[in-house]
Every structure is written in C-alpha cells, then in structure tokens.
Design a protein around this motif. Structure first.
Motif, PDB file in Angstrom:
ATOM      1  N   GLN A 175      -1.930   4.208   2.876  1.00  0.00           N
ATOM      2  CA  GLN A 175      -3.211   3.916   2.247  1.00  0.00           C
ATOM      3  C   GLN A 175      -3.883   2.761   2.980  1.00  0.00           C
ATOM      4  O   GLN A 175      -3.253   1.751   3.294  1.00  0.00           O
ATOM      5  N   ASN A 183      -9.521   7.114   3.517  1.00  0.00           N
ATOM      6  CA  ASN A 183      -8.936   5.901   2.934  1.00  0.00           C
ATOM      7  C   ASN A 183      -7.476   5.703   3.339  1.00  0.00           C
ATOM      8  O   ASN A 183      -6.756   4.924   2.705  1.00  0.00           O
ATOM      9  N   TYR A 184      -7.055   6.398   4.411  1.00  0.00           N
ATOM     10  CA  TYR A 184      -5.677   6.293   4.894  1.00  0.00           C
ATOM     11  C   TYR A 184      -5.673   6.027   6.397  1.00  0.00           C
ATOM     12  O   TYR A 184      -6.665   6.293   7.092  1.00  0.00           O
ATOM     13  N   PRO A 232       0.839  -1.211   0.000  1.00  0.00           N
ATOM     14  CA  PRO A 232       0.000   0.000   0.000  1.00  0.00           C
ATOM     15  C   PRO A 232       0.869   1.255   0.000  1.00  0.00           C
ATOM     16  O   PRO A 232       1.960   1.266   0.590  1.00  0.00           O
ATOM     17  N   LYS A 233       0.402   2.299  -0.667  1.00  0.00           N
ATOM     18  CA  LYS A 233       1.161   3.545  -0.736  1.00  0.00           C
ATOM     19  C   LYS A 233       1.427   4.055   0.677  1.00  0.00           C
ATOM     20  O   LYS A 233       0.508   4.249   1.475  1.00  0.00           O
TER      21      LYS A 233
END
Length: 397
Positions: free
Chosen positions: A330, A294-295, A277-278
């Motif tokens: 993320q 979403n983080y 994930p970022k």
C-alpha cells in the motif's frame, strides 16, 4: 514536528552558515562527503519520537519471535548464502516515512528495513556539527535509550570489536575507498581503531583470512561487513579473482551477510500494526485491489530503490514472471512536514539499532534522516533541489 525548534532554526539560518557547516563537516576527513547533506536537521516532538519507538518495538518483537529464521529462509538467494550464520543480526535499520493518517495525525509509516549497518559513525559527526554551527539547544539529542555520545560509542565498540583487539577486526567492502559511504568507513576507523579494507585485500590461508600491513599478514577474527552482494551481482566471475567469502572461514561476521536478506522487504508481509502499510507477496494476492494507483510494486532483491514501480498498472503486474520475488505494498504518502524557506519538505527517519553479542535484544541507539522534494526519498532522486538530502533528527532528551 517541533514548531518551536523549527522556527528558531529557520530564523537563524543563512546560506553562509550552511557553507560554514559544510566546511566544518568536511574538515579533516579522509575525503569529502560524497552525498548531499541537507541544510537542516529534523526536529521531532516527544510525541512523535514515542510513536517511532513504539513502532520499532513492534517490529523488533517479530524479529525476536522463535522461528523467525525458518520464516525467512527463502529470503536468502542461494548464490549469496554465506556459511557460519550466527543467531542474530548486530545491526537493524528501520525506515519510517513521516505521514498523515485518515484522522489528520502525523504518524510514522514503515517504508523499508534492513539487517545491515548504516552510517553509525558519520551520524555522530553530523549531529555534533549541526549542534555546534546552528546552536541547537542542549536539551535536544540525536540519541535514544538514554545514550549520549560517549555511551553510544562504547556500545558501538562492544558491537563491532567485541572480545577482539581492534587490529583483529576489519571493516570490509568491495572497493571500500570508492564507496559513497567511505566517509563513514574512515570515521569508524578513527573511532574504533579498525582498518578499512577492500574485498581484494583479503588473503586466504586454509580456513583463515588475513590482511597485509607493512608486508606482514595480520589475522582477521571479525569482519565488520559493509559489502552488499547486489553491488557485485553483475560480475559472475568475481570469486575467481578474490577470496570467496561465502565459504566457512574461522571468523565472525559483524553482521552476517544473510541477515541483509532476512530483515528486508521480505519481512514486511509478516508484520502488522498501525504503522505498517498493508504488504503482500505478489504471488499470494488472491484479488488485486481496484485502486492499484494506491500501491507500489517492489522487487525483493534490489538495492537503493532500484526496480520499484510507483505508479502501478495491471500491465505492470502481468509482465512480472516471478511474482514470488515481488511485494505489493500500500502506497505511503509522505506529508511535507519540514518547513523550508520556500515550502514543505518530505522526511524519512531511520531508526538504527545495535545488538552486541551477549545482549538479549537490540538497543535503539541513534538515527538517520533524509529529506526529499522528489517522488522518492533517496539522494539520487533529489539532485536538483535544496533543503534535501541526508540529515539527522533531534528530539527532546
């Protein structure tokens, strides 16, 4: 997940059999297991197993690159930096959530990583007892890299004991008998013949450490370290009453405490790939995403999920005074892929690597799995549910 193995397991499952499983698991142990063990293992398909292996290989590749230690120098808090660091970790654990991608495929997503040992002894017993009580097919295994029970134990011995005698190696934690993972400590003692000691059992003579047995001081040549400095962080005077293990002693660390920080959340911003994930250091984020929901925000220096902010707001970010010590990641949405009698359960797989001295790279050896119905995976977040807790994954040989 493997639907055939799941159907077979669920059809034969009864609560009475689960109680039989728990009784056999606890039989003969130093003390009963202090955390919840799930009713079921996880059953992986060969395809998902291979995705896990590939994801792990990519991450290990980053750790093996020249300059990794220079890249991760800032990860080690000055007050917990320990002398005589070696060149590689002896243990690596990679936690992957089981998720669904944008195309509907079930994929692993990296959640956490650590250069620190896990339940390398307990997972042997756990796999054995699941297989025995629930008649799991002989063509299913909990081991990777072609290992079996015997060769895995040999690799564990080579990693922890190495060139020493078992009596020259100690498994050490701050208050070893009182830890929730003490069951793993004493199983390891039984498997390898190494004693379990607490921090206050260590005796210093010059630059050497000893432990006492029957009034005799025995020299320690290796410490199988299970002490996490976070657990003693609230006692600033601890090293006034016990040996200051940060100093340069004439012994080897298995694994050296600095690797706990080098391979950790700190490493994740340096990784990339389909299964990562970022992740960014908060102080390096140029533009905050508009979809902060979403983080997740994670402190770099915390343990067992403490301090994690799941539902992030702009105010949360503004309140952080040390953004260089946080990551913005993320959010990973777990897919409830394990079918229980009353619905789906989320799962996480921990890949466990062993890296004995003399080997060029770590060996993927065994696994640990955790099941959850709560917002977070850890056992502490699932106290009121069934079909959750610690477990292990079986996969085709």
């Amino acid at each position: 997940m493997n639907p055939s193995a799941r159907n077979t397991f669920n059809t034969g499952f009864t609560n009475a059999k689960y109680q039989e499983f728990l009784a056999k698991l606890n039989d003969g142990l130093h003390s009963t297991v202090q955390f919840r063990v799930a009713e079921t293992p996880v059953f992986l398909t060969a395809d998902f197993r291979d995705k896990l292996i590939a994801a792990g290989d990519d991450i290990i590749g980053t750790i093996l690159k020249p300059g990794f230690k220079e890249l991760t120098e800032r990860a080690i808090p000055d007050k917990w930096r320990v002398a005589n660091e070696n060149n590689h970790p002896h243990f690596i654990a990679l936690d992957f959530g089981i998720c669904k991608d944008a195309h509907g495929n079930i994929v692993p997503q990296l959640i956490e990583m650590q250069g620190f040992p896990s339940l390398y002894g307990f997972q042997i017993l756990l796999g054995d007892v699941y297989a025995d009580i629930f008649d799991i097919a002989a063509d299913e295994t909990v081991y990777f890299t072609g290992l079996n029970r015997s060769t895995y134990i040999d690799l564990l011995k080579r990693t922890i004991i190495g060139h020493c005698k078992p009596t020259e190696v100690v498994l050490m934690d701050v208050n070893a008998p009182e830890q929730k993972t003490a069951v793993d400590f004493y199983l390891t003692e039984k498997l390898l013949g190494i004693p379990v000691v607490s921090l206050n059992n260590l005796v210093q003579q010059g630059n050497q450490l000893f432990y006492k047995v029957d009034g005799e001081h025995l020299l320690i040549k290796r410490i199988y370290n299970r002490l996490i400095f976070d657990e003693i962080d609230n006692d600033p005077d601890i090293f006034e009453t016990v040996v200051d293990i940060r100093k340069p002693f004439d012994l080897e660390w298995i694994t050296h405490p600095n690797w706990f920080y080098r391979i950790s959340k700190f490493t994740m911003p340096f990784l990339s790939g389909n299964y990562i994930p970022k992740t960014q250091f908060l102080h390096q984020v140029d533009y905050l995403p508009t979809d902060l929901e979403n983080y997740v925000l994670k402190p770099l220096f915390s343990f067992a999920g403490q301090g994690v902010i799941i539902d992030v707001t702009l105010d949360d970010i503004r309140r952080i005074k040390d953004p260089e010590n946080w990551i913005l990641q993320q959010k990973v949405n777990y897919e409830p892929v394990v079918q229980s009698p009353d619905g789906g359960v989320k799962a996480e797989i921990r890949l466990l690597y062993l890296w004995p001295d003399g080997d060029k790279k770590p060996t993927l050896s065994i696994n640990l799995a955790r099941l959850s119905r709560g917002k977070m995976i850890g056992v502490r977040y699932n106290k009121d549910f069934d079909w959750v807790g610690g477990t292990i994954a079986f996969m085709p040989r």
